[in-house]
Design a protein around this motif. Structure first.
Motif, mmCIF file in Angstrom:
data_model
loop_
_atom_site.group_PDB
_atom_site.id
_atom_site.type_symbol
_atom_site.label_atom_id
_atom_site.label_comp_id
_atom_site.label_asym_id
_atom_site.label_seq_id
_atom_site.Cartn_x
_atom_site.Cartn_y
_atom_site.Cartn_z
ATOM 1 N N THR A 8 78.170 48.347 51.186
ATOM 2 C CA THR A 8 79.058 47.732 52.178
ATOM 3 C C THR A 8 78.804 46.236 52.134
ATOM 4 O O THR A 8 77.654 45.794 52.130
ATOM 5 C CB THR A 8 78.767 48.275 53.581
ATOM 6 O OG1 THR A 8 78.867 49.702 53.568
ATOM 7 C CG2 THR A 8 79.763 47.722 54.584
ATOM 8 N N THR A 25 83.987 48.519 52.333
ATOM 9 C CA THR A 25 83.121 49.673 52.152
ATOM 10 C C THR A 25 83.415 50.266 50.782
ATOM 11 O O THR A 25 84.517 50.767 50.542
ATOM 12 C CB THR A 25 83.359 50.742 53.235
ATOM 13 O OG1 THR A 25 83.133 50.159 54.517
ATOM 14 C CG2 THR A 25 82.420 51.923 53.042
ATOM 15 N N SER A 37 83.323 58.102 51.108
ATOM 16 C CA SER A 37 82.638 57.064 51.890
ATOM 17 C C SER A 37 83.556 56.440 52.933
ATOM 18 O O SER A 37 83.091 55.925 53.944
ATOM 19 C CB SER A 37 82.082 55.976 50.961
ATOM 20 O OG SER A 37 83.142 55.315 50.278
ATOM 21 N N ALA A 93 79.641 54.965 56.925
ATOM 22 C CA ALA A 93 79.501 53.597 56.407
ATOM 23 C C ALA A 93 80.739 52.769 56.716
ATOM 24 O O ALA A 93 80.656 51.576 57.038
ATOM 25 C CB ALA A 93 79.241 53.640 54.900
ATOM 26 N N HIS A 94 81.907 53.386 56.627
ATOM 27 C CA HIS A 94 83.174 52.696 56.867
ATOM 28 C C HIS A 94 83.333 52.350 58.353
ATOM 29 O O HIS A 94 83.699 51.222 58.708
ATOM 30 C CB HIS A 94 84.314 53.603 56.389
ATOM 31 C CG HIS A 94 85.655 52.959 56.413
ATOM 32 N ND1 HIS A 94 86.821 53.663 56.194
ATOM 33 C CD2 HIS A 94 86.048 51.681 56.631
ATOM 34 C CE1 HIS A 94 87.855 52.844 56.274
ATOM 35 N NE2 HIS A 94 87.414 51.637 56.538
ATOM 36 N N THR A 133 74.542 51.418 50.775
ATOM 37 C CA THR A 133 74.845 52.427 51.802
ATOM 38 C C THR A 133 75.143 53.737 51.103
ATOM 39 O O THR A 133 76.022 53.807 50.247
ATOM 40 C CB THR A 133 76.034 51.988 52.681
ATOM 41 O OG1 THR A 133 77.104 51.492 51.860
ATOM 42 C CG2 THR A 133 75.621 50.880 53.635
ATOM 43 N N GLU A 166 81.063 49.576 59.239
ATOM 44 C CA GLU A 166 81.607 48.281 58.795
ATOM 45 C C GLU A 166 82.542 47.709 59.855
ATOM 46 O O GLU A 166 82.482 46.529 60.195
ATOM 47 C CB GLU A 166 82.354 48.470 57.474
ATOM 48 C CG GLU A 166 83.150 47.259 57.017
ATOM 49 C CD GLU A 166 84.500 47.641 56.420
ATOM 50 O OE1 GLU A 166 85.523 47.082 56.858
ATOM 51 O OE2 GLU A 166 84.522 48.518 55.529
#
Length: 972
Positions: A101, A96, A192, A60-61, A51, A64
């Motif tokens: 991830t 993450t 991120s 991305a977090h 990611t 998740e």
């Protein structure tokens, strides 16, 4: 044999880890599968994706989090947390990282493993990504009074609050700043996890697009570990996910970073409380960008380089950083960071000042020039090689399953095109490294090529600003006010409608039977407990032996029940433990002792083990232990080192002691927002019994307060001399007390180890029968508020209950999970926006504890704690909810650790009266708990008049608390 949908790419045995590595490729999608064959029933799974976010919105977090909020075949709102309750997992989570991830879990139960695998595969490949879940987990706008559009707008969201908490840590902020400048053009430039100032810019459409472009089997790595064959896993991979996809041409990668042609300098700021002093609080870090982390030989070289420079107090760079007057302690960022596609090396100081930045940089570069010119003595190089070998051999698993540890080690190189087998089997490269080290110029060349002649260097100076927090809050409020001023009537109605829709969604009762489960019938009959064998060796020294599969490692402990100590010694007992292994002994100074430790062990440490009696909370046993680990060939050296440290430690190197206390203070301050929930639970438990009192005094907020005061006092030479005298007195008391040893090793090592212990000097004679330390009883209530710099809150409400041997103790343990599952998770996390919260029963303090973690609320959370008890008594409860709570408790009790960890834990449990018989009976009682028992113990013990409260927040938030709360104010 593999499944027909997969082809075997290669197979390799790694003798040092006792595993076979099998690498497969999915024929249609090109998904990769790495399987580690091991004789271990704690099977593990992980699915990961590269990611590469291109901003700091936390996409991305947040993805998740939102991925785990319902999927195609499991259309429930919260399958992740629901499965935690319907499982016997030994680990479940999602991570993450900066460029990947991952979704890992582990379980010893085959049915449970397959259940979790089906849910995880459906979650990552076919998530619903509901817009309301995005609002809950990511960010959303609400009015302060949800149904009143004239009240101010506020930001809410779990990740938003989580990252506010994370970025309250100066070290997290420092690391993010270093990365953002060390990597000016690629994904690591961005946060991120998400920057709270940027998170509100992320849209739901962008989240869905990120999933579509990243969460595809072509970009997936599937990893498994354990005693089940790869084909069984692959059958489920194909059935649950892969059969529905075709290969894609994905252009996902992390390119090489563009290189600076000259070193860069950065000045940035971090917030502190307005009343805090700012002198000696600046962080100064130098960071170099190195080569690709997929190049194992280059990474081993870099590990060696970092080791010889920073491994211990006698290492040249660490020695200078620890002893310089330019700062308080080496930066926590010191060392090699190989978690990015291109690795980096960092070093620096904290506790410095802005005007000293040039001096610090010059000092570091001078040390590097000196080492490059003079080289490193061969014995120090061998010591670092020894540490690399030891870390490769040790079987871990006490806090994170060993199988997942191996998988994560292989993941980072594999996701960037490196060789996972090579990174698991470092022995061949270690041989090459030893050969290279025979060249006297090898280390010097590494320093010159990697650091001194490397222009891609960044100096980050991060200095405190007592006005920054207020400015950031004002900016956020101004931004929200501007948004609100431009809202149309329709937009205001949309915000209120979303709030109502989300509340409705959070209250909906999903059918749990849509998810697979295990039940009480799947619980193993017995609890596995490591059993020791007690015996006396020739010099009448008591030894408890544990035979465990330790892969050629030996673990040794000297154990002493704490003798009676004067009050001024009790106060500093944990500091004695911290200092004991960091000072000189006999005719060796602390630098020589540090070198000796590194040459023969994986480190030695001292600690205090303290628990109440299983039948009386006011009766406490306290035990001192000095322990270490080593390769089997160094078992005698480890025994000699432990005995020498205990019997000959000296505290006359006053500058060293001054450094150690200052470093301990800095470390404790840095950890506040990372463990805030533990700190407030400890504070709220501090007057229930002596264990609670001493924990708060030694390791809690009161301990940090005392440590800061001591650190200030030790600037006075007379105070420092008195402090060293107190340390000497503790050592003398322990030296004269009876001792015993605990040894964990493989069976074939025990005779050799026994012979080594027999050769040690006998324990000094005890003139009189020792008197054991017994702290005074304590029973009172606590109502405390503690202030520190934080953008987020931590809350605890604690009730005194019963000791662990009481028949109601198992019920209280189940009650904690029952309240978390049924009420607290929804109220605190989903509706309240806290990153975490729940309840637990602590048998050693006999306390029942409700808590929240990284919580945007304070008073409302305390109200939710009370409402949880109302809900318990006034709501009809299904048998299923009880079963889920019991399963959660059993899963924790049955969770395996490392071979050594299980043995040592068993020994100390037994020492404190938690015998195998008692522990098995406790487990049996848990399985018998009924719902009526839960309501009864709550009505009996969880009484408002006995409740204790502690909160941790910033000064401004605490100043707004109503007087009726009655909290006593403390400032760190």
């Amino acid at each position: 044999m593999s499944h027909p949908a997969f082809t075997l790419v290669r197979q390799a045995r790694i003798p040092s880890l006792n595993i076979v590595v099998e690498e497969y490729r999915h024929l249609v999608t090109n998904a990769r599968h790495l399987h580690l064959v091991a004789e271990d029933n704690n099977n593990a799974f992980l699915v990961a994706f590269l990611t590469v976010p291109q901003d700091s919105t936390g996409v991305a977090h947040i993805l998740e989090h939102t991925t785990l909020c319902g999927s195609r075949h499991y259309p429930v709102r919260d399958p992740f947390f629901m499965m935690i309750r319907r499982s016997l997992n030994t680990f479940m989570n999602a991570f993450t990282s900066s460029d990947w991830t991952a979704y890992p879990f582990a379980s010893q139960n085959t049915k449970d493993f397959n259940n979790l695998l089906r849910v995880y595969l459906d979650a990552v490949f076919f998530p619903n990504l509901n817009e309301l879940d995005f609002a809950q987990e990511g960010h959303r706008l609400e009015f302060e009074k949800p149904d009143d559009p004239t009240t101010p707008l506020v930001y809410k969201g779990v990740v938003f609050n989580e990252m506010k908490g994370a970025m309250s840590s100066p070290i997290q902020r420092l690391l993010q700043t270093v990365h953002s400048h060390l990597f000016p053009t690629i994904t690591y430039h961005y946060n991120s996890g998400g920057d709270p100032h940027e998170i509100p810019k992320l849209t739901h459409a962008q989240l869905r697009a990120f999933h579509a472009s990243h969460y595809h089997p072509t970009n997936a790595i599937l990893m498994t570990y354990g005693d089940r064959p790869a084909a069984e896993h692959q059958q489920l991979f194909e059935e649950c996910a892969l059969q529905y996809f075709q290969a894609l041409q994905l252009d996902l990668k992390v390119p090489d970073e563009q290189r600076y042609d000259s070193p860069q300098q950065v000045l940035t700021y971090y917030p502190v409380e307005p009343q805090e002093a700012v002198k000696n609080k600046t962080h100064i870090v130098l960071a170099w960008l190195l080569g690709r982390s997929t190049d194992l030989q280059a990474m081993m070289n870099a590990s060696l380089l970092a080791g010889v420079l920073l491994n211990h107090s006698a290492s040249p760079l660490r020695h200078v950083l620890e002893t310089t007057s330019l700062g308080t302690a080496p930066s926590p960022l010191c060392g090699l960071d190989d978690n990015t596609r291109e690795a980096s090396f960092m070093c620096g100081l904290e506790g410095s000042n802005l005007e000293q930045a040039d001096e610090v940089e010059t000092m570091i570069l001078q040390v590097l020039e000196m080492v490059a010119a003079q080289g490193i003595p061969p014995d120090q190089v061998e010591s670092v090689l020894h540490q690399i070998e030891l870390s490769q051999r040790e079987i871990t698993g006490d806090h994170f399953p060993y199988g997942l540890h191996l998988l994560v080690n292989a993941l980072s190189p594999m996701i960037h095109g490196g060789d996972p087998v090579a990174f698991l089997d470092v022995d061949p490269v270690l041989v090459t490294l030893r050969e290279n080290c025979q060249d006297p110029s090898f280390i010097s060349n590494l320093i010159r090529n990697s650091l001194l002649d490397n222009p891609h260097r960044v100096r980050v100076v991060m200095t405190p600003d007592p006005h920054l927090a207020g400015q950031q809050l004002a900016a956020e409020q101004a931004q929200l006010a501007a948004l609100q001023a431009n809202l149309s009537a329709e937009e205001k109605n949309q915000i209120m409608a979303q709030t109502v829709a989300l509340q409705t969604r959070q209250q909906q009762q999903d059918d749990p039977e849509l998810l697979p489960k295990v039940g009480l019938a799947d619980v193993p009959d017995d609890l596995k407990i490591a059993e020791g064998n007690e015996q006396l060796i020739t010099n009448q020294l008591p030894v408890t032996w544990f035979t465990q599969g330790t892969n050629g490692m030996v673990y040794q402990n000297i154990v002493i029940e704490l003798p009676q100590l004067e009050e001024d010694l009790v106060e500093i007992l944990p500091l004695f433990c911290d200092c004991l292994t960091e000072v000189g002994c006999g005719n060796k100074n602390y630098l020589e002792m540090a070198a000796w430790q590194a040459a023969v062990t994986g480190g030695i440490h001292a600690r205090i083990s303290m628990r109440s009696s299983i039948s009386d909370l006011q009766t406490v046993k306290i035990v001192f232990s000095l322990f270490g680990k080593a390769l089997a060939r160094n078992q005698q050296a480890l025994a000699n080192l432990l005995q020498t440290t205990l019997d000959q430690a000296r505290f006359d190197e006053l500058p060293r002691l001054r450094e150690l206390i200052a470093q301990l203070r800095v470390d404790s301050e840095n950890s506040i927002t990372g463990r805030g929930h533990h700190l407030v639970m400890t504070a709220a438990s501090s007057k229930i019994n002596p264990v609670g009192y001493l924990n708060h005094r030694w390791h809690g907020l009161a301990g940090l307060q005392a440590l800061k005061k001591l650190d200030k006092c030790l600037e006075n030479e007379e105070e420092l001399a008195q402090f060293t005298t107190r340390l000497e007195r503790i050592r003398t008391q322990l030296q004269m007390a009876p001792r015993q040893w605990v040894v964990v090793s493989e069976a074939e090592q025990q005779a050799v180890i026994a012979n080594s212990l027999a050769q040690l000097n006998t324990t000094p004679p005890v003139a009189t029968e020792p008197t054991w330390f017994q702290p005074a009883p304590i029973y009172d209530t606590v109502k405390q508020a503690w202030s520190t710099h934080t953008q987020i809150n931590f809350c605890a409400k604690v009730y005194p209950t019963v000791p662990v041997g009481h028949d109601d103790a198992p019920v209280l343990m189940v009650l904690a999970d029952f309240l978390r599952n049924g009420y607290l998770h929804r109220a605190l996390r989903e509706q309240g926006g806290a990153y975490g919260g729940g309840a637990n029963y602590d048998g050693s303090t006999g306390s029942f504890r409700l808590y929240s973690y990284r919580d945007p609320r304070l008073m409302d959370t305390l109200t939710d704690f009370d409402q949880a008890l109302v809900w318990l008594q006034n709501t009809p409860h299904e048998p299923r909810s009880l079963e889920e709570a019991i399963l959660g408790v059993i899963a924790r009790i049955d969770r395996p650790g490392s071979p050594a960890g299980e043995a040592i834990s068993s020994f100390f449990n037994n020492l404190h009266g938690r015998t195998p018989t008692q522990r098995r009976e406790f487990r049996r009682q848990i399985l018998q708990v009924q719902i009526a028992d839960l309501t009864r113990v709550a009505a009996t013990y969880l009484l408002e008049q006995t409740a204790n409260i502690a909160v941790l927040s910033d000064t401004k938030t605490l100043a707004q608390l109503p007087d009726k709360v009655g909290l006593e104010y403390h400032m760190l």
